[in-house]
Design an enzyme around this catalytic site. Structure first.
Site, PDB file in Angstrom:
ATOM      1  N   TYR A   1       0.852  -1.193   0.000  1.00 51.50           N
ATOM      2  CA  TYR A   1       0.000   0.000   0.000  1.00 51.50           C
ATOM      3  C   TYR A   1       0.881   1.232   0.000  1.00 51.50           C
ATOM      4  O   TYR A   1       1.738   1.389   0.864  1.00 51.50           O
ATOM      5  CB  TYR A   1      -0.902  -0.013   1.235  1.00 51.50           C
ATOM      6  CG  TYR A   1      -1.830   1.176   1.339  1.00 51.50           C
ATOM      7  CD1 TYR A   1      -2.915   1.304   0.472  1.00 51.50           C
ATOM      8  CD2 TYR A   1      -1.625   2.163   2.301  1.00 51.50           C
ATOM      9  CE1 TYR A   1      -3.773   2.390   0.565  1.00 51.50           C
ATOM     10  CE2 TYR A   1      -2.476   3.248   2.403  1.00 51.50           C
ATOM     11  CZ  TYR A   1      -3.554   3.359   1.538  1.00 51.50           C
ATOM     12  OH  TYR A   1      -4.396   4.436   1.629  1.00 51.50           O
TER      13      TYR A   1
ATOM     14  N   ASP B   1       9.463   2.484  -0.389  1.00 44.45           N
ATOM     15  CA  ASP B   1       8.458   3.201   0.388  1.00 44.45           C
ATOM     16  C   ASP B   1       8.724   2.888   1.862  1.00 44.45           C
ATOM     17  O   ASP B   1       8.340   1.832   2.363  1.00 44.45           O
ATOM     18  CB  ASP B   1       7.052   2.765  -0.028  1.00 44.45           C
ATOM     19  CG  ASP B   1       5.962   3.474   0.763  1.00 44.45           C
ATOM     20  OD1 ASP B   1       6.286   4.159   1.751  1.00 44.45           O
ATOM     21  OD2 ASP B   1       4.784   3.335   0.397  1.00 44.45           O
TER      22      ASP B   1
ATOM     23  N   LYS C   1       5.314   9.489   8.665  1.00 46.44           N
ATOM     24  CA  LYS C   1       5.104   9.034  10.034  1.00 46.44           C
ATOM     25  C   LYS C   1       6.034   9.707  11.041  1.00 46.44           C
ATOM     26  O   LYS C   1       5.739  10.777  11.528  1.00 46.44           O
ATOM     27  CB  LYS C   1       5.255   7.501  10.121  1.00 46.44           C
ATOM     28  CG  LYS C   1       4.396   6.716   9.123  1.00 46.44           C
ATOM     29  CD  LYS C   1       2.920   6.792   9.401  1.00 46.44           C
ATOM     30  CE  LYS C   1       2.122   5.885   8.477  1.00 46.44           C
ATOM     31  NZ  LYS C   1       0.681   6.080   8.580  1.00 46.44           N
TER      32      LYS C   1
END
Length: 430
Positions: A144, A239, A267
């Site tokens: 994702y 990623d 994050k």
């Protein structure tokens, strides 16, 4: 019987917000029941609107690596707010955090700040296309990379949880440039490359996927991808929105010793504030406007409040490498404890862990890609989630999400988590 405040808020929210939530997994559809509305978080705890307190193992999906509402981060944010919340103009803090990221992440020579992981991955793909002059890119099934159109082709995370991995609204024209391969399968990559010779701009993957539950790369897999991309002139993008600064100071690429051409981050670099970043080799990043022709912009990119929080977090992690040893120890205690309890009860569920990330899959088969993750008994996971919640432990409300641990978990809290696990598994057996 008095209705709970969370139940009342959820009913009210559904009148004004699609599904009553601003991100799909929060709706608890995959685990049954209705979502808790959170009022406060502190250290290892979440407190809901009804005054219930939970030990939690999500940490806002990763960024709260030191626990919630950490005094150091709070102080940095409050101090920054004295000067204003947004300028839409350059600040010194942007340079400081960029220099720090470059010093910590092996692949990054230049970096551009954005506002989310989705923005970071969308931008990275655009830059890779601009740099190579090619259109197609490869992604892994179940990985994702946010909700950009190009990525919602066999996506993990919320798309999996909702049973809708190929989202309506994504055009066939967009989808045709996205090539799919199973994670951990180098032969499939070779086949795709041979069938699309000279047409592939980039290969993007989570080096350690956390969005189909936690899966680990097989020995030689990441280096194999690096070798193929080098040979074919394909931009390799890691990623590391989840894994960056969490698995090691330099992320998964430092841990595995495989250096991509570009990296996406998020994050932890926001310390809890909305933030993302993408960076990589100087010659690639020089294609980004205003240095080059690939356009990307954002009024809130490099927001001074987010930069202050991120600087405080990264400076701490950069100067306190012992935090990673502590995180690894916490992960080991919890995952080993869970496996020992399962074995004692005669249960053989798969537990994957790396550092402070882990997942327990309700299957006795090895889980290493999208197909094997989907073999999990999701209905049983939903019952487990509710059983743990009842005992004061808040898990990710989906089988297909990694858990993220923080340094706020004391040995006493780890004991409580394992006790809750034992009681929950016994409940599920009867």
């Amino acid at each position: 019987m008095q209705i709970s405040e969370s139940k009342r808020l959820f009913a009210h929210a559904q009148q004004f917000i699609p599904g009553g939530v601003n991100s799909p997994v929060r709706a608890f559809r995959a685990v049954g029941g209705e979502p808790l509305f959170i009022k406060k978080a502190e250290g290892a705890y979440l407190m809901d609107e009804d005054g219930n307190q939970f030990i939690e193992l999500i940490n806002s999906w990763g960024p709260m690596i030191l626990g919630h509402n950490h005094p150091m981060i709070k102080e940095a944010v409050l101090k920054a707010m004295e000067d204003g919340t947004s300028f839409g103009a350059p600040t010194a803090k942007e340079i400081e955090i960029a220099e720090l990221i470059v010093s910590m992440v092996p692949s990054v020579e230049k970096v551009r700040m954005v506002n989310s992981g989705t923005e970071a991955t969308m931008s990275a793909i655009r830059v890779a296309r601009g740099y190579t002059g090619r259109d197609k890119f490869i992604k892994m099934e179940g990985n994702y990379h946010g909700h950009g159109d190009s990525f919602l082709i066999s996506a993990g995370s919320g798309a999996m949880t909702m049973g809708n991995p190929d989202s309506p609204g994504v055009t066939k024209g967009t989808a045709k440039d996205t090539l799919l391969a199973p994670y951990n399968d180098l032969e499939a990559i070779e086949t795709l490359v041979a069938a699309n010779k000279g047409e592939i701009a980039a290969l993007i993957l989570e080096p350690v996927p956390g969005n189909m539950g936690l899966c680990l790369p097989k020995a030689g897999y990441l280096q194999g991808l690096r070798d193929i991309c080098t040979r074919e002139g394909i931009v390799l993008i890691f990623d590391e929105v989840m894994t960056g600064f969490r698995l090691a100071k330099g992320g998964a690429q430092e841990l595995f010793g495989v250096i991509p051409d570009m990296t996406t981050l998020g994050k932890i670099i926001g310390g809890g504030m909305p933030v993302g970043a993408y960076g990589g080799k100087k010659e690639i990043m020089e294609f980004v406007s205003p240095s080059g022709p690939v356009y990307q912009a954002g009024t809130l990119s490099g927001n001074p409040i987010a930069m202050a929080a991120g600087l405080a977090m990264l400076n701490h992690l950069n100067t306190h490498p012992e935090e990673y040893a502590r995180l690894n120890h916490i992960g080991e205690l919890i995952s080993d404890g869970i496996m020992a309890i399962n074995k004692e009860l005669g249960l053989n569920y798969t537990v994957n862990r790396l550092g402070s990330m882990y997942s327990m899959f309700f299957t006795d088969q090895e889980v290493y890609d999208f197909a094997t993750a989907k073999e999990s008994d999701t209905a049983l996971f939903g019952k487990y989630f509710q059983a743990m919640l009842k005992r004061g432990v808040y898990l990710a409300p989906s089988q297909f999400e990694s858990l993220f641990l923080s340094t706020a978990l004391s040995d006493e809290l780890i004991h409580k988590i394992l006790q809750a696990h034992r009681e929950s598994m016994i409940e599920l057996m009867h």
